[in-house]
Design an enzyme around this catalytic site. Sequence first.
Site, PDB file in Angstrom:
ATOM      1  N   THR A  95     -13.890 -46.270  27.155  1.00  0.00           N
ATOM      2  CA  THR A  95     -13.365 -45.346  26.152  1.00  0.00           C
ATOM      3  C   THR A  95     -11.933 -45.031  26.533  1.00  0.00           C
ATOM      4  O   THR A  95     -11.641 -44.775  27.705  1.00  0.00           O
ATOM      5  CB  THR A  95     -14.144 -44.021  26.108  1.00  0.00           C
ATOM      6  OG1 THR A  95     -13.964 -43.361  27.356  1.00  0.00           O
ATOM      7  CG2 THR A  95     -15.608 -44.240  25.862  1.00  0.00           C
ATOM      8  N   GLU A 121     -19.876 -43.858  23.815  1.00  0.00           N
ATOM      9  CA  GLU A 121     -20.926 -43.405  24.725  1.00  0.00           C
ATOM     10  C   GLU A 121     -22.300 -43.365  24.073  1.00  0.00           C
ATOM     11  O   GLU A 121     -23.305 -43.181  24.744  1.00  0.00           O
ATOM     12  CB  GLU A 121     -20.606 -41.982  25.242  1.00  0.00           C
ATOM     13  CG  GLU A 121     -19.428 -41.888  26.173  1.00  0.00           C
ATOM     14  CD  GLU A 121     -18.099 -41.701  25.460  1.00  0.00           C
ATOM     15  OE1 GLU A 121     -17.978 -42.115  24.293  1.00  0.00           O
ATOM     16  OE2 GLU A 121     -17.174 -41.146  26.072  1.00  0.00           O
ATOM     17  N   LYS A 127      -5.892 -22.795  18.359  1.00  0.00           N
ATOM     18  CA  LYS A 127      -6.412 -21.475  18.729  1.00  0.00           C
ATOM     19  C   LYS A 127      -5.414 -20.411  18.297  1.00  0.00           C
ATOM     20  O   LYS A 127      -4.358 -20.268  18.893  1.00  0.00           O
ATOM     21  CB  LYS A 127      -6.668 -21.418  20.233  1.00  0.00           C
ATOM     22  CG  LYS A 127      -7.766 -22.399  20.611  1.00  0.00           C
ATOM     23  CD  LYS A 127      -8.116 -22.370  22.084  1.00  0.00           C
ATOM     24  CE  LYS A 127      -9.281 -23.325  22.310  1.00  0.00           C
ATOM     25  NZ  LYS A 127      -9.026 -24.382  23.249  1.00  0.00           N
ATOM     26  N   TRP A 167     -10.536 -20.061  15.984  1.00  0.00           N
ATOM     27  CA  TRP A 167     -10.241 -21.495  15.925  1.00  0.00           C
ATOM     28  C   TRP A 167      -9.945 -21.945  14.498  1.00  0.00           C
ATOM     29  O   TRP A 167     -10.643 -21.569  13.564  1.00  0.00           O
ATOM     30  CB  TRP A 167     -11.434 -22.310  16.465  1.00  0.00           C
ATOM     31  CG  TRP A 167     -11.639 -22.169  17.938  1.00  0.00           C
ATOM     32  CD1 TRP A 167     -10.964 -21.352  18.795  1.00  0.00           C
ATOM     33  CD2 TRP A 167     -12.590 -22.886  18.740  1.00  0.00           C
ATOM     34  NE1 TRP A 167     -11.423 -21.510  20.075  1.00  0.00           N
ATOM     35  CE2 TRP A 167     -12.425 -22.448  20.071  1.00  0.00           C
ATOM     36  CE3 TRP A 167     -13.554 -23.857  18.468  1.00  0.00           C
ATOM     37  CZ2 TRP A 167     -13.194 -22.944  21.121  1.00  0.00           C
ATOM     38  CZ3 TRP A 167     -14.321 -24.352  19.507  1.00  0.00           C
ATOM     39  CH2 TRP A 167     -14.138 -23.900  20.817  1.00  0.00           C
TER      40      TRP A 167
HETATM   41  P1  AMP Z   1     -14.811 -43.749  19.924  1.00  0.00           P
HETATM   42  O1  AMP Z   1     -15.604 -43.699  21.149  1.00  0.00           O
HETATM   43  O2  AMP Z   1     -13.502 -44.452  20.082  1.00  0.00           O
HETATM   44  O3  AMP Z   1     -15.582 -44.282  18.766  1.00  0.00           O
HETATM   45  O4  AMP Z   1     -14.403 -42.259  19.563  1.00  0.00           O
HETATM   46  C1  AMP Z   1     -15.370 -41.257  19.386  1.00  0.00           C
HETATM   47  C2  AMP Z   1     -14.738 -40.025  18.799  1.00  0.00           C
HETATM   48  O5  AMP Z   1     -14.199 -40.319  17.516  1.00  0.00           O
HETATM   49  C3  AMP Z   1     -15.705 -38.912  18.562  1.00  0.00           C
HETATM   50  O6  AMP Z   1     -15.960 -38.176  19.736  1.00  0.00           O
HETATM   51  C4  AMP Z   1     -14.976 -38.096  17.504  1.00  0.00           C
HETATM   52  O7  AMP Z   1     -14.002 -37.246  18.070  1.00  0.00           O
HETATM   53  C5  AMP Z   1     -14.277 -39.155  16.694  1.00  0.00           C
HETATM   54  N1  AMP Z   1     -15.052 -39.470  15.491  1.00  0.00           N
HETATM   55  C6  AMP Z   1     -15.886 -40.498  15.296  1.00  0.00           C
HETATM   56  N2  AMP Z   1     -16.384 -40.478  14.053  1.00  0.00           N
HETATM   57  C7  AMP Z   1     -15.881 -39.397  13.439  1.00  0.00           C
HETATM   58  C8  AMP Z   1     -16.016 -38.814  12.142  1.00  0.00           C
HETATM   59  N3  AMP Z   1     -16.763 -39.354  11.196  1.00  0.00           N
HETATM   60  N4  AMP Z   1     -15.330 -37.678  11.890  1.00  0.00           N
HETATM   61  C9  AMP Z   1     -14.548 -37.111  12.824  1.00  0.00           C
HETATM   62  N5  AMP Z   1     -14.369 -37.614  14.052  1.00  0.00           N
HETATM   63  C10 AMP Z   1     -15.015 -38.743  14.363  1.00  0.00           C
END
Ligand code: AMP
Length: 542
Positions: A185, A330, A439, A444
């Site tokens: 990640t 994850e 914030k 928030w």
């Molecule tokens: P990744 O591991 O690169 O897929 O990133 C995961 C992160 O992407 C999550 O923890 C969220 O912060 C963001 N994320 C994934 N899907 C969404 C969604 N539909 N809306 C908002 N944030 C998202």
Amino acid sequence: MIGLMQDWPLLCHKILDYAAIQHGGREIVSRSVEGPIVRTTYAQARARALKVAQRLERAGFSEGDRIATMAWNTANHLEAWYGINGIGAVYHTLNPRLFPEQIAWIMNHAEDKALFVDLTFLPLAEKIVPQVPTIRQVVVFTDAAHMPQTSLANAIAYEEWLKEADGDFAWKTLDENAACGMCYTSGTTGDPKGVVYSHRSNVLHALIASTPNAMGISARDVVMPVVPMFHANAWGLAQSAPMVGSKLVMPGGRMDGEAIWELLDGEKVSFTAAVPTVWLMLLQYLEQTGKALPHLKRVVIGGSACPRAMTEKFEKNYDVEVVHAWGMTEMSPLGSLCTMKPDYAGLTGEARLDIAQKQGFAPFGVEMKVTDDDDVEHPWDGRTFGRLKVRGPAVARAYYGGAGADQFDEDGWFDTGDVAHIDPHGYMQITDRAKDVIKSGGEWISTIDLENLAVGHPDVAEAAAIGIAHPKWDERPLLVVVRKEGRQTTKEELLEFFAGKIAKWWMPDDVVFVDQIPHTATGKIQKTTLRDQFRDYRLPTA
Ligand code: AMP
């Protein structure tokens, strides 16, 4: 008393076996990196995956070895994954959009032993591989005719390399808990962290993903994963599509609106999935050309919040159902999908859009809760937001090498770093990343809400909200906006558009217009870079 059912280990390569037996003639269509469209089948992919496995073993690779791939979605990439898994080795997807130093760091951390690479990324590999001493072999996804000169002494064309195997090979018998895949990640701070999937978790994830409440794909679907295999397992589609026998359309390296539309139309794609930026390009292309989407039934949109205006356009103008989804590397990666329970299924118009904006409910296999900073659980009232925590059989229990241990608690809950609320029907809505939330005066403000609202304005192409230091309120929102080409909307017009749609104290204190907003390697807005860019910005209200 122990059950008397068979112990049939859940192994990834059994998915391809099944696809070859039950759906052997079903096509895998790829836009090749060399250009032409290439057609193969699940039966052929299995035959070639067996060759990959046999060839890897002959070259001395074995169980547990990490084999990196830096490649687009193609049948070659897919069969390589299964071949790697078939000897118990671990595919390790690399995101080519990261900086070369970062990729080299990741490869060294994982101690990758070989690299499968697309022609597109060979120049990048030439920079990186000399910095990764564990790499013994580079296999370039192409044939001898297209193999370019390269400075990499240990590089060979894939088709030449495969010729030395006849495919008369049996998959290795493995423990279902053995590692099968790795993906790092790209955290916004600190070093990248390695997620290690197991055969069991990938198979369970594929089963979960294909259920009707989730992606709901079947043998009758034509599935195009536009989301890359290097972005969180192509959201599981490289496993769930063969598991259910969908025809698979692999878009290769061309992600522009025209290329995507050509495949959607030409191959009669019924189901596709990608991040919002891809769909922004497609929708712009459709608007410019007047083309339609007669075959497409469903599009899964996730990775970042899907703007309301995007859902509305797909559904109203093109009769395509949008399924908003949330997940993380994850989590293999699916965490929730916004399909409709009976409680919401009857809604139409704006009321339906209100629900479609949520990230949806967790499928079987994902447990979810929202807590305050002291781990006290919030009610499912659709309002009270806090830290989103998850657990399940396809959720990581640790990072490779023990990094980020504070994100996992002793009861198995993983702190996602996202901020969310859950409504009485179980629908979760992300309001922010914990690090991004603004914030203001001890309360928030959700940056996602502000951004979604902004892109609903007809002149706005993209928007990002960030917190700017404020002497009285701690932080106040600044809205950074990219206008659509040729449009001239002003700060005053935008704020007027916001009025009445959000609480007064959520109103941005200022709006600035920029030519572009920086993105991460997985297409998310790069808030850290934006915050750096506006570090010394003084709000007119300060
Ligand atoms: P990744 O591991 O690169 O897929 O990133 C995961 C992160 O992407 C999550 O923890 C969220 O912060 C963001 N994320 C994934 N899907 C969404 C969604 N539909 N809306 C908002 N944030 C998202």
